[in-house]
Scaffold this active site. Structure first.
Site, mmCIF file in Angstrom:
data_model
loop_
_atom_site.group_PDB
_atom_site.id
_atom_site.type_symbol
_atom_site.label_atom_id
_atom_site.label_comp_id
_atom_site.label_asym_id
_atom_site.label_seq_id
_atom_site.Cartn_x
_atom_site.Cartn_y
_atom_site.Cartn_z
ATOM 1 N N ASP A 9 0.868 -1.179 0.000
ATOM 2 C CA ASP A 9 0.000 0.000 0.000
ATOM 3 C C ASP A 9 0.906 1.231 0.000
ATOM 4 O OD1 ASP A 9 0.806 0.485 2.725
ATOM 5 O OD2 ASP A 9 -0.733 -0.933 3.368
ATOM 6 N N LYS A 37 -5.443 1.578 -4.903
ATOM 7 C CA LYS A 37 -6.851 1.275 -5.102
ATOM 8 C C LYS A 37 -7.431 2.265 -6.106
ATOM 9 C CE LYS A 37 -7.625 -0.808 -0.565
ATOM 10 N NZ LYS A 37 -8.369 -0.730 0.717
ATOM 11 N N ARG A 58 -10.890 3.302 -8.256
ATOM 12 C CA ARG A 58 -12.342 3.135 -8.358
ATOM 13 C C ARG A 58 -12.732 2.996 -9.827
ATOM 14 N NH1 ARG A 58 -16.325 3.092 -5.070
ATOM 15 N NH2 ARG A 58 -15.034 3.804 -3.318
#
Length: 285
Positions: free
Chosen positions: A162, A185, A187
């Site tokens: 991360d 991450k 979307r």
């Protein structure tokens, strides 16, 4: 003088060997009701270094360390250095919800109250932890040791699971002179979030996931699955602190990870790298 408490006796012995100093014999045990007993078996004077990680069981290991520090001061030590390779309670450095205890701050105050003159630790989970202390804090990095340990890989790419671990990954990649990236991450739609390697192509390369702590293994399992789908030829996982709760190792290997490498800040089946040289170097200063 060097003292190893229950959680770090082997590590303390390694530090003593590197410095060619004796390891002070101590007796630690529990009374039948569970209370802790400690005894230092030699005369105490001058500077003393106590080595004790405060991982599981955190409360027991912390209490033993506090007892030892104050006892050493009572017995005549002028300066007590607390070498805490893994700093337990370090992940609660702020209030996430109203009314929570800031555990890391409380532990810092307890160590100072016991009489610690200096804190030595390895890769704190949050940099702000040192600000809770009024005594000097020396934070050491095990990333150079990790980089040296994986230098045998032919075509490595260092991956942070991360963005928070990117600093650790970059430290390793800078030493090895190889590429570095992190999982992000993205979307895809209001309902779908995809985790993927940010920019780098890992196909055919030796992917090395680097983090400071592995606890449940969930983050690593997720990263390994993505790296496998992206065509990495092998997946190695490296961490400083192998907390490894319950079946974390089993889950990690089941996700396709070839090897897991950790340091000995905590005892584990994968603690291949010793941080003893880091602690010994501090004591030479």
């Amino acid at each position: 003088m060097i003292i190893g408490c229950s959680a770090s006796q082997k590590l303390a012995a390694s530090v003593a060997d590197l410095l060619d100093e004796p390891l002070c014999p101590v007796e630690t045990r529990k009374f039948p009701d569970g209370e802790r007993y400690i005894r230092v078996k030699e005369e105490v004077e001058g500077e003393v270094t106590v080595v004790q990680s405060t991982g599981y069981p955190q409360d027991e290991n912390l209490m033993e360390l506090l007892f030892m520090i104050e006892n050493l001061k009572d017995l005549g030590a002028d300066y007590v250095r607390a070498a805490i390779p893994y700093f337990g309670y370090g992940r609660q450095e702020r209030r996430f919800k109203s009314g929570e205890a800031v555990s890391a701050k409380i532990v810092a105050h307890l160590l100072e109250a016991a009489g610690a003159d200096e804190i030595v630790t390895v890769n704190l989970h949050e940099n702000c932890l040192s600000e809770f202390f009024r005594v000097p804090v020396r934070e050491l990095s095990a990333m150079p040791l990790i980089a040296e340990h994986i230098s045998f890989l032919d075509d490595p790419v260092i991956i942070a699971p991360d963005k928070g671990a990117l600093g650790h990954a970059r430290e390793v990649s800078d030493i090895l002179g190889c590429e570095c990236d992190y999982m992000e991450k993205v979307r895809i739609s209001p309902e779908v979030v995809e985790t993927r390697v940010s920019d780098l192509d890992v196909e055919g390369k030796d992917a090395v996931v680097v983090d400071d702590i592995i606890s449940t293994g969930g983050t690593i399992v997720n990263a390994a699955g993505i790296l496998g789908k992206c065509g990495a030829s092998s997946i190695t996982v490296c961490c400083v602190h192998p907390v490894l709760v319950e079946d974390a190792l089993l889950k990690i290997f089941s996700a396709g990870v070839e090897r897991v490498i950790a340091t000995d800040t905590l005892k584990s089946d994968v603690s291949e790298i010793s941080v003893a040289p880091l602690i010994a170097d501090v004591m030479k200063d």
